[in-house]
Design a protein around this motif. Sequence first.
Motif, short mmCIF file in Angstrom:
data_model
loop_
_atom_site.label_atom_id
_atom_site.label_comp_id
_atom_site.label_asym_id
_atom_site.label_seq_id
_atom_site.Cartn_x
_atom_site.Cartn_y
_atom_site.Cartn_z
N PHE A 1 0.66 -1.26 -0.41
CA PHE A 1 -0.01 0.02 -0.01
C PHE A 1 0.88 1.48 -0.19
CE2 PHE A 1 -3.14 -2.78 1.64
CZ PHE A 1 -4.33 -2.70 0.66
N ILE A 2 2.12 0.83 0.54
CA ILE A 2 2.65 2.40 0.96
C ILE A 2 4.18 2.24 -0.43
CG2 ILE A 2 2.56 2.83 3.09
CD1 ILE A 2 5.33 1.55 3.78
N LYS A 3 4.32 1.69 -1.25
CA LYS A 3 5.01 1.49 -2.29
C LYS A 3 4.88 2.37 -3.31
CE LYS A 3 7.33 -3.20 -1.66
NZ LYS A 3 7.63 -4.27 -2.29
N PRO A 4 5.62 3.05 -4.08
CA PRO A 4 7.22 2.37 -3.93
C PRO A 4 8.28 3.57 -2.76
CG PRO A 4 6.89 4.31 -5.86
CD PRO A 4 5.50 4.08 -5.20
N LEU A 5 8.85 2.87 -2.46
CA LEU A 5 9.53 3.38 -0.59
C LEU A 5 11.18 3.58 -1.72
CD1 LEU A 5 8.64 1.56 1.87
CD2 LEU A 5 8.00 3.93 0.97
N ALA A 6 12.05 4.54 -1.56
CA ALA A 6 13.03 4.63 -1.68
C ALA A 6 14.85 4.68 -0.91
CB ALA A 6 13.64 6.15 -1.56
N VAL A 7 13.86 3.07 -0.14
CA VAL A 7 14.99 1.86 0.52
C VAL A 7 14.40 0.77 0.65
CG1 VAL A 7 14.74 4.14 2.46
CG2 VAL A 7 13.35 2.25 2.64
N ASP A 8 15.30 -0.31 0.44
CA ASP A 8 15.31 -1.21 0.21
C ASP A 8 14.81 -2.65 0.70
OD1 ASP A 8 15.87 -3.78 -0.77
OD2 ASP A 8 18.03 -4.12 -1.09
N ILE A 9 14.17 -3.10 1.40
CA ILE A 9 13.56 -3.67 2.73
C ILE A 9 12.71 -4.75 2.34
CG2 ILE A 9 10.92 -4.21 3.84
CD1 ILE A 9 10.13 -1.00 3.51
N ARG A 10 13.10 -6.17 2.90
CA ARG A 10 13.21 -7.54 3.17
C ARG A 10 13.27 -8.00 4.58
NH1 ARG A 10 18.64 -8.52 -0.31
NH2 ARG A 10 18.22 -7.50 -1.74
N LEU A 11 11.99 -8.66 4.12
CA LEU A 11 11.93 -9.60 5.62
C LEU A 11 12.26 -10.48 5.94
CD1 LEU A 11 7.43 -9.06 4.40
CD2 LEU A 11 8.95 -7.87 5.47
N PHE A 12 12.29 -11.13 7.24
CA PHE A 12 13.54 -12.46 7.33
C PHE A 12 12.06 -12.99 8.74
CE2 PHE A 12 16.22 -9.16 5.76
CZ PHE A 12 17.43 -9.97 4.71
N ARG A 13 13.11 -13.74 8.39
CA ARG A 13 12.54 -14.87 10.34
C ARG A 13 13.74 -14.84 11.26
NH1 ARG A 13 7.49 -17.18 9.69
NH2 ARG A 13 6.72 -18.11 7.45
N TYR A 14 14.23 -14.62 11.13
CA TYR A 14 15.57 -14.39 12.08
C TYR A 14 16.35 -12.93 12.21
CZ TYR A 14 14.56 -19.43 12.17
OH TYR A 14 13.44 -20.19 12.31
N GLU A 15 16.46 -12.28 13.47
CA GLU A 15 17.69 -11.52 13.44
C GLU A 15 18.96 -11.82 12.89
OE1 GLU A 15 19.17 -9.19 16.78
OE2 GLU A 15 17.15 -8.38 16.78
N LYS A 16 19.55 -13.00 13.01
CA LYS A 16 20.14 -12.99 12.23
C LYS A 16 20.92 -12.51 11.13
CE LYS A 16 20.92 -18.39 11.98
NZ LYS A 16 21.65 -19.29 12.38
N ASP A 17 19.96 -13.45 10.31
CA ASP A 17 19.90 -13.37 8.78
C ASP A 17 19.53 -11.75 8.50
OD1 ASP A 17 19.22 -15.71 8.23
OD2 ASP A 17 17.52 -16.26 8.73
N ALA A 18 18.65 -11.20 9.22
CA ALA A 18 18.92 -9.91 8.92
C ALA A 18 19.89 -8.56 8.97
CB ALA A 18 17.46 -9.19 9.75
N LEU A 19 20.55 -8.87 10.31
CA LEU A 19 21.77 -8.48 10.23
C LEU A 19 23.07 -8.68 9.40
CD1 LEU A 19 22.06 -8.47 14.48
CD2 LEU A 19 22.16 -6.68 12.88
N ASN A 20 23.14 -10.60 9.61
CA ASN A 20 23.71 -10.62 7.86
C ASN A 20 23.45 -9.87 6.49
OD1 ASN A 20 25.90 -12.48 9.23
ND2 ASN A 20 24.07 -14.56 8.99
#
Length: 123
Positions: A101-120
């Motif tokens: 509903f709010i796209k397009p955005l000027a940032v890269d957004i990704r969804l993850f299940r685990y914080e360690k994957d997000a930090l990597n």
Amino acid sequence: MIEYSIDKARGIIFTTVSGTVTSVDVMTHIDKILRDPDFSSDYHTVATVKDTVIFPPVEPETIEILQPVVQGYAQKRKGSKWAIVITKATTHAMVKEGLEFIKPLAVDIRLFRYEKDALNWIK
């Protein structure tokens, strides 16, 4: 409720989303971060959405107000990465749909299940 802390050493804004979250909460959160003296538009974000979070239905006229606020915030943070950590499948689907509903955005957004994957990914 949306709470955050800024890790200046790593250049990451850590956000936790829990309870019932409204559009007003999102706009208030953006305002607080922009006013924080430790904020830098270059910082990345790791947002953890708790399994118990509740997103009330959003009216179309509210989306029309929220959309430019979030887009403006993303434009200010252009080039940064926003990792959203969600373990619950139904919440994952709701957030993914909400982002549409709010796209397009000027940032890269990704969804993850685990914080360690997000930090990597942010590294």
